[in-house]
Design a protein around this motif. Structure first.
Motif, short mmCIF file in Angstrom:
data_model
loop_
_atom_site.label_atom_id
_atom_site.label_comp_id
_atom_site.label_asym_id
_atom_site.label_seq_id
_atom_site.Cartn_x
_atom_site.Cartn_y
_atom_site.Cartn_z
N MET A 18 86.88 171.88 83.32
CA MET A 18 87.80 170.71 83.50
C MET A 18 87.05 169.38 83.90
O MET A 18 87.36 168.38 83.10
N ILE A 19 86.43 169.64 85.12
CA ILE A 19 85.87 168.32 85.45
C ILE A 19 84.62 167.84 84.52
O ILE A 19 84.43 166.64 84.14
N PHE A 20 83.82 168.81 83.94
CA PHE A 20 82.87 168.54 83.00
C PHE A 20 83.42 168.09 81.83
O PHE A 20 82.69 166.90 81.43
N VAL A 219 75.95 159.28 66.80
CA VAL A 219 75.72 160.83 67.06
C VAL A 219 76.02 161.27 68.47
O VAL A 219 76.50 162.28 68.58
N GLY A 220 75.67 160.49 69.54
CA GLY A 220 75.93 160.84 70.78
C GLY A 220 77.64 161.09 70.98
O GLY A 220 77.81 162.12 71.78
N ALA A 221 78.26 160.08 70.63
CA ALA A 221 79.64 160.37 70.81
C ALA A 221 80.42 161.36 70.17
O ALA A 221 81.13 162.40 70.66
N GLY A 222 79.61 161.85 68.83
CA GLY A 222 80.06 162.87 68.04
C GLY A 222 80.01 164.14 68.81
O GLY A 222 80.75 165.05 69.09
N LEU A 223 78.62 164.22 69.15
CA LEU A 223 77.98 165.36 69.95
C LEU A 223 78.78 165.66 71.20
O LEU A 223 79.25 167.00 71.79
N LEU A 224 78.90 164.75 72.03
CA LEU A 224 79.51 164.79 73.37
C LEU A 224 81.12 165.26 73.03
O LEU A 224 81.86 166.10 73.93
N THR A 225 81.74 164.53 72.10
CA THR A 225 83.14 165.10 71.91
C THR A 225 83.24 166.62 71.57
O THR A 225 84.14 167.20 72.04
N ALA A 226 82.43 166.95 70.82
CA ALA A 226 82.38 168.46 70.30
C ALA A 226 82.13 169.16 71.88
O ALA A 226 83.09 170.51 71.94
N ILE A 227 81.05 169.03 72.47
CA ILE A 227 81.07 169.75 73.76
C ILE A 227 82.11 169.69 74.69
O ILE A 227 82.71 170.85 75.31
N ALA A 228 83.04 168.36 74.92
CA ALA A 228 83.80 168.40 75.58
C ALA A 228 85.23 168.99 75.30
O ALA A 228 86.02 169.74 75.95
N GLN A 229 85.43 168.95 73.85
CA GLN A 229 86.44 169.77 73.46
C GLN A 229 86.45 171.21 73.41
O GLN A 229 87.32 171.99 73.99
N ARG A 234 87.91 176.02 76.56
CA ARG A 234 87.39 177.26 77.37
C ARG A 234 88.11 177.16 78.69
O ARG A 234 88.50 178.09 79.50
N ALA A 235 88.28 175.96 79.44
CA ALA A 235 88.93 175.85 80.66
C ALA A 235 90.47 176.32 80.44
O ALA A 235 90.86 177.32 81.52
#
Length: 295
Positions: A18-20, A219-229, A234-235
């Protein structure tokens, strides 16, 4: 990462994820604000590429992992839900193009209170006096942050409030649809339908992919959005929402800190007063909801 969490206590792993996720979303917000406010990229184009890239990363993996997730008997509801989400995304990105990130992120925290109001007006749910009190306190906190009486007030600050309303509608529909749809199905259809709708909204501004620095930001915004989602999903899959809520509120200091470092935005003292009211009222709402579910 999955192997590491397999040997970690669910509560610890859920809190970390959640923090991540909150930190990653703060980075995404900073990137989006830099692209729209500093580089002049059209907000609709930024939203299109951000979610297209996130979709290209997440959807194939999710279909491979859960192929049955594509089956649904509620396509019209998915379309309506995604329509609300798209409006929320567009309002949010447009808001980041005009207002300091600390103000935007604090105002988006009003979303749970709009869920309560909409549940009463739309679904006819009975809302207790306790919950109405929490809503009023939350909105007072929002008004302190918005400060419409101040000379520094700009109507652009209403964009994050609008985003909170439409994301509240999205949350309400998600809550309804979990009775028949799996979390994987809800996530897949959200991502797959977001892209074409965002594309239609971005046609006037153009869909061209920016080169050089702007392209790397997208590209960075899209990749970080995917990882964050993924981290967020998962949390919630391994820990209770009530337990995770305090860690979700850390998104405020993350965004404030990045806004200060990157843009030099120093929030006024009224932010912390308003945020304290919003956070306290949201905990009151969450506690009441937990009691109703366990009654």
């Amino acid at each position: 990462m999955t192997r590491i969490f397999a040997t970690t206590r669910p509560a610890t792993a859920g809190a970390f994820l959640m923090i991540f996720a909150g930190l990653l979303f703060a980075l995404v917000n900073t990137i989006v604000q830099w692209g729209t406010m500093k580089m002049g990229l059209p907000p609709t184009r930024v939203a299109f590429w951000q979610y297209l890239i996130a979709t290209l990363w997440l959807v194939p993996w999710m279909i491979f992992k859960t192929p049955d997730a594509l089956r649904t008997k509620a396509l019209p509801k998915h379309l309506l839900r995604v329509g609300c989400a798209v409006i929320g995304v567009q309002l949010w990105v447009t808001g980041l193009a005009h207002v300091p990130i600390w103000q935007a992120i604090a105002l988006i925290m009003l979303s749970p209170f709009f869920v309560t109001v909409l549940a009463s007006l739309w679904l006819g749910e009975q809302v207790s006096a306790h919950r109405w009190g929490a809503v009023v306190i939350g909105f007072i906190g929002g008004m302190i942050i918005l400060a419409p009486w101040s000379d520094a007030f700009t109507p652009h600050a209403l964009y994050p409030v609008g985003a909170a309303i439409f994301w509240g509608l999205t949350s309400l529909m998600t809550k309804q649809m979990t009775a028949t749809e799996s979390p994987a199905t809800l996530t897949l259809y959200l991502l797959m339908l977001l892209t074409p709708i965002n594309a239609g909204l971005a046609l006037d501004a153009g869909l061209g992919f920016e080169g050089s620095t702007a392209g790397l930001l997208l590209v960075g915004a899209g990749l970080l959005t995917a990882i964050a989602q993924y981290a967020l999903a998962r949390a919630y899959s391994i820990a209770d929402a009530a337990y995770l809520q305090p860690f979700d509120h850390l998104k405020l200091p993350f965004n404030v800190g990045l806004g200060l470092v990157v843009f030099g935005y120093a929030p006024p003292g009224s932010l912390w007063l308003g945020a304290a009211l919003i956070v306290g009222a949201s905990f009151a709402l969450l506690r009441q909801e937990t009691r109703l579910q366990t009654a």
